[in-house]
Design an enzyme around this catalytic site. Structure first.
Site, short mmCIF file in Angstrom:
data_model
loop_
_atom_site.label_atom_id
_atom_site.label_comp_id
_atom_site.label_asym_id
_atom_site.label_seq_id
_atom_site.Cartn_x
_atom_site.Cartn_y
_atom_site.Cartn_z
N ARG A 146 0.83 -1.21 0.00
CA ARG A 146 0.00 0.00 0.00
C ARG A 146 0.86 1.25 0.00
NH1 ARG A 146 -5.06 -1.90 3.97
NH2 ARG A 146 -6.00 -3.16 2.32
N TYR A 148 -6.39 -0.65 -6.70
CA TYR A 148 -5.70 -1.89 -6.30
C TYR A 148 -4.94 -1.76 -4.98
CZ TYR A 148 -1.40 -0.68 -9.15
OH TYR A 148 -0.28 -0.13 -9.69
N GLU A 149 -4.63 -2.90 -4.40
CA GLU A 149 -4.08 -2.94 -3.03
C GLU A 149 -5.02 -2.28 -2.02
OE1 GLU A 149 -1.67 -4.82 -2.28
OE2 GLU A 149 -0.80 -5.14 -4.26
N GLY A 150 -6.33 -2.42 -2.26
CA GLY A 150 -7.31 -1.83 -1.34
C GLY A 150 -7.78 -0.49 -1.84
#
Lengths: 608, 608
Positions: B302, B442-444
């Site tokens: 992140r 992406y990645e949350g």
């Protein structure tokens, strides 16, 4: 995801916000009855959903193909355009005597928005053609009207606007295309035009190019530009098509979005046609007044592009809402037995409501503007005409700038609602994000709109139009206050928030207007550094004003016994706008009023 | 437009904002001298400009090609990755004992941002590989470390993270891939994973997949997920490659952006390999703790994605600035003899300064976060470690969410600066707009980050970390006040504006934190309706804090005699941020605190 015409929203905004009934009573619109308007909206909805909406994805994935100067449109577009013209949609706003239907701008607004929502790339062909019709009717000779307008309205031919050249984008003073008068009174044009929307295609038999060019003796700058009609095929005395003119499509652009719309590079006078060297063109109106004429079309086109922003927003919203209802992922924040549809998650709701609120606010502002246009042209009282015309002209750059900047935000949120799927082209959300990005650019960038708003629309009348709007907003504010005082306990908080945030927004707007007027005298760079924030400030506040009026109207319906969820939904959307969008006015107004910092920017950008 | 490493900006943010010297004094970093850091930054700049930046456009226009399960990467990518590994860049943060260089996160931050700026699509391969290295080092067995890590750091192999399945996106509780234990202690995996970045390619001999899967006896939900290593080719005892494992790339996604990065659908256990049915995998760490392990990697990932936002912003800014300096169009607003470069126009300056200010603010926050990470892991004082760790963890969702939402805005402004050319793909601005759009997803997604910020990072410690930051901000505020009082007359207005707007922003942030903490107890839906505005509020204010510190630092240099235009430029950018960006805190805080409206949204979205 099929597109659905937001018919109830159209009707609500037309009747309860823009005052359709008053517009229909104006002299000249006697034959346009409320029933006729309803029938038009319904028929338009059916046509657009069936014939236009299905063209949206093919336009993106199967763009027009250029080969040896010829362009084949996306499969289905030719039939779509034929159906469009056959349905009479090209003539909606044009006079009945020329084959049109002579409707008020307000009545034409919803169908116009609807087709643009259904397929932006497709809709550009009729939009540009509209502009050519309007220009020829307004400044063309009677012979030119007769020669071109019926076939343009009838859909046999289409039209284009040729402004931009490689060195002349926003700055039309640099236009260099040459037009040399011939013995027979026609002209020969030589030059290169770029970014010509539908500059070449096979949707129609002929293309009527309106071209800005310069005669050899013309003064430099914008005062030496004239407007010419240059048909792809010359039109003979009997109306039949003659020789192929010397205008050729050199290539199509490879664009981020609106792939279905062929954006042409056009060469005038390369000597390849049947007419010798130089494209044959005909002067429209008087020499050296071309830019002024082009602005007639541009105001209409700017309004239309604003509507495109609303249309793309509406479609992106519908697309995202459908996905959010269907996609099951994660538990409810309050707890739930299993996973729920993502539309239940608070932030997905925030995103969808932002999309919905921005779309409805921009639509309301655009219809209010259209009504002002109609009153500005048809009201019997000259004072009312003048006031409405000024209001319309104030709103045009806002309709264009605010709706299109919103469209980029809304389309981006539409992707975000989809999560990872939003980034996959097949999911469809990405197309809106790509398509929307041209809207704040073409027909005058947001900065061009904002400069127009600052200069012609705020400075010239000393802020009178802006102040008149502010006074009217304060009337709505008082009505919201009264409504809050008399509301049931459970509803009071929301209405008070609306009152407070509208009040703050109006003050922020007023302060912004005052700053602009001061700085135009004191520090012109500071004023123009604030122009885009000022435009967005005006948009946010005008939008909030209309949303507040919508809340009041719907609460009246509910008080009168309405159980239509549409009314409850409008109230909720209006309160959401008050809570999440109106406060942007604080940030924008602060940015507007910070013009003092502008002087230092140059250093920071390392400008020698 | 070639990319230029913003070396002076890197150094300034590292040394004067993030406290590089203090970090280098931490136990464990004794061998990392300031000279070494300088040498690394310079060498990285050279490498990235020469070997990585030229891969950016080819990745977009010549994406990887799938054929019969094999993927050929964009031409040049294989060589680029080879050079990357040979340069030692893959090992920057990893321990020397495993072939890495064991640098502080702060020192690795700038090179990490730089490669991502140069080519986002390319950089994803090393980024994912980094995550796999970190996970295996942290939770793998010693045998696993020996077997995989040296070849991953050395660039012989690459790594992937396999989380998402069609029904399990943000909601990993739904992961259904099965892992069944075999007699030899290995597992057989069956299932489908989607959105696997660099899931298949020809850049390296082998690909090490880290896969979330569920053993037959595992509990439902996130507590029944385990983590497995699944190599594309099995690794034999002597380290050589053995049989082709049963994991296959079924297709690549057709994406809006980052075309150069192959996004794979991976099938585990289709029976096509040399190993019979089921992909052979090896449990990492303990059973059912997979999600926890994955979060180790995810926090780092992140942070890296946040840096991607900064990198794309930086590159979009450089691209737009170069265009604006070159493109001549229109006269200066104060009047000019002829047309000027558009960088002279006030609104172009506003756009460029917005791009620059957002980029520099996000960079400063990210470096300050990296320094907190290093102190949180290496500081000798346990209390300092704990405080810094909490600060780092508070900042990670902000670095991710704020920097990536900014990147979308910055890339969009980059197009707008280009005008019509921005919409033409060949101009290059559109790629940044397309590429950037994945970053808030992406990645949350930003909402996932915001929920993390609200729940784990604000609620758990009762707001202590947020309040500690606010107290530190107030110290900066006092310093700005002192600076304003003693400044020369011509500079006082700007510093006062900075003081006032920072003061207002801190108050707005404080009110936002208070609202979140209250509502988590009173109305959880209201709190989570405000989560994304709260994250953006925190980002705007933390960014403003660092920009204020930058202004003070640069004014100290100027007072000490510096004539470096870099210092003057930083001051101007900080004041611009204060004027145009900090006021967003007012709008965001108002939105945060309007949670009451959230309840009504459901009705408006027609949820049955």
């Amino acid at each position: 995801m099929p597109y659905a015409t937001p018919l109830q929203d159209f009707r609500f905004a037309l009747k309860e916000l823009a005052g359709l009934d008053d517009v229909l009573k104006l002299p000249g619109f006697e034959e346009v009855t409320p029933d006729l308007v309803d029938a038009i909206l319904e028929e338009n909805g059916r046509f657009v959903e069936q014939a236009v909406a299905p063209l949206n994805v093919p336009g993106d994935t199967q763009p027009p193909v250029w080969k040896d100067g010829q362009v084949s449109a996306t499969p289905g577009y030719a039939q779509g355009f034929k159906d469009y013209a056959a349905g009479g949609w090209q003539g909606l706003q044009h006079p009945a005597v020329w084959g049109g239907q002579g409707l008020p701008k307000l009545v034409a607004a919803a169908p116009g928005e609807n087709i643009q929502a259904a397929s932006l790339a497709f809709s550009l062909c009729p939009m540009l053609t509209d502009g050519v019709i309007e220009a020829v009717l307004t400044v063309g000779s009677d012979a030119q009207r007769k020669q071109y307008v019926p076939n343009l309205i009838g859909g046999k031919w289409t039209g284009t606007m040729n402004l931009t050249e490689p060195q002349a984008g926003s700055d039309l003073a640099q236009v260099a295309t040459r037009a040399v008068k011939q013995d027979d009174g026609s002209y020969r044009l030589t030059g290169q035009k770029i970014f010509i929307t539908y500059g070449e295609h096979d949707l129609a038999e002929n293309i009527i190019h309106l071209v800005l060019a310069r005669t050899p003796d013309a003064p430099a700058g914008v005062k030496g530009i004239s407007l010419f009609i240059v048909p792809k095929f010359l039109v003979q005395a009997d109306g039949s098509l003659g020789k192929r003119n010397d205008v050729w499509c050199a290539s199509l652009e490879h664009k981020l979005g609106i792939h279905g719309s062929p954006t042409a590079v056009l060469l005038y006078g390369s000597g390849k046609g049947d007419v010798g060297e130089g494209a044959i063109g005909y002067l429209v109106g008087e020499q050296n007044r071309g830019l002024e004429y082009m602005f007639i079309m541009m105001n209409a086109a700017r309004y239309s592009v604003g509507q495109q922003g609303i249309g793309v927003s509406e479609r992106a919203y519908q697309h995202a809402l459908a996905y959010a209802r269907e996609r099951v992922q994660g538990r409810a924040v309050e707890g739930s037995a299993g996973a729920v549809a993502i539309v239940r998650h608070p932030d997905v709701q925030r995103m969808l409501m932002t999309m919905k609120a921005l779309t409805e606010a921009a639509r309301a502002v655009s219809y209010v503007a259209a009504a002002a246009h109609d009153k500005g042209t048809h009201h019997p009282d000259p004072e009312q005409r003048a006031r409405n015309r000024a209001f319309y002209e104030y709103l045009v750059p806002i309709v264009k700038g605010f709706s299109t900047e919103n469209a980029v935000e809304v389309a981006s949120l539409g992707i975000q609602v989809h999560g990872g799927m939003g980034f996959i082209e097949e999911a469809g959300a990405a197309q809106f994000y790509r398509d929307a990005r041209i809207l704040p650019i073409y027909e005058g960038t947001t900065a061009i709109q904002a400069n127009d708003l600052v200069g012609r629309k705020t400075q010239r009348d000393g802020g009178a139009t802006a102040h008149a709007a502010i006074a009217a907003m304060r009337e709505t504010l008082r009505a919201v206050e009264a409504e809050a005082s008399s509301a049931a306990a459970g509803e009071r908080d929301g209405l008070r928030l609306l009152r407070d945030n509208l009040d703050g927004a109006i003050q922020a707007y007023e302060a912004g207007v005052a700053f602009i007027l001061e700085q135009l005298a004191a520090n012109v760079r500071a004023a123009y550094s604030s122009s885009v924030p000022y435009l967005m400030l005006a948009g946010v506040v005008h939008g909030g004003w209309q949303m507040a009026r919508a809340v009041l109207a719907c609460r009246r319906h509910i008080a009168a016994g309405s159980t239509d969820p549409f009314h409850a939904s409008k109230v909720a959307t209006g309160l959401f706008y008050a809570a999440h969008i109106l406060p942007r006015s604080l940030a924008l107004s602060a940015a507007v009023r910070s013009g003092v910092v502008a002087d230092a920017c140059g250093a920071s950008l390392d400008i020698a």
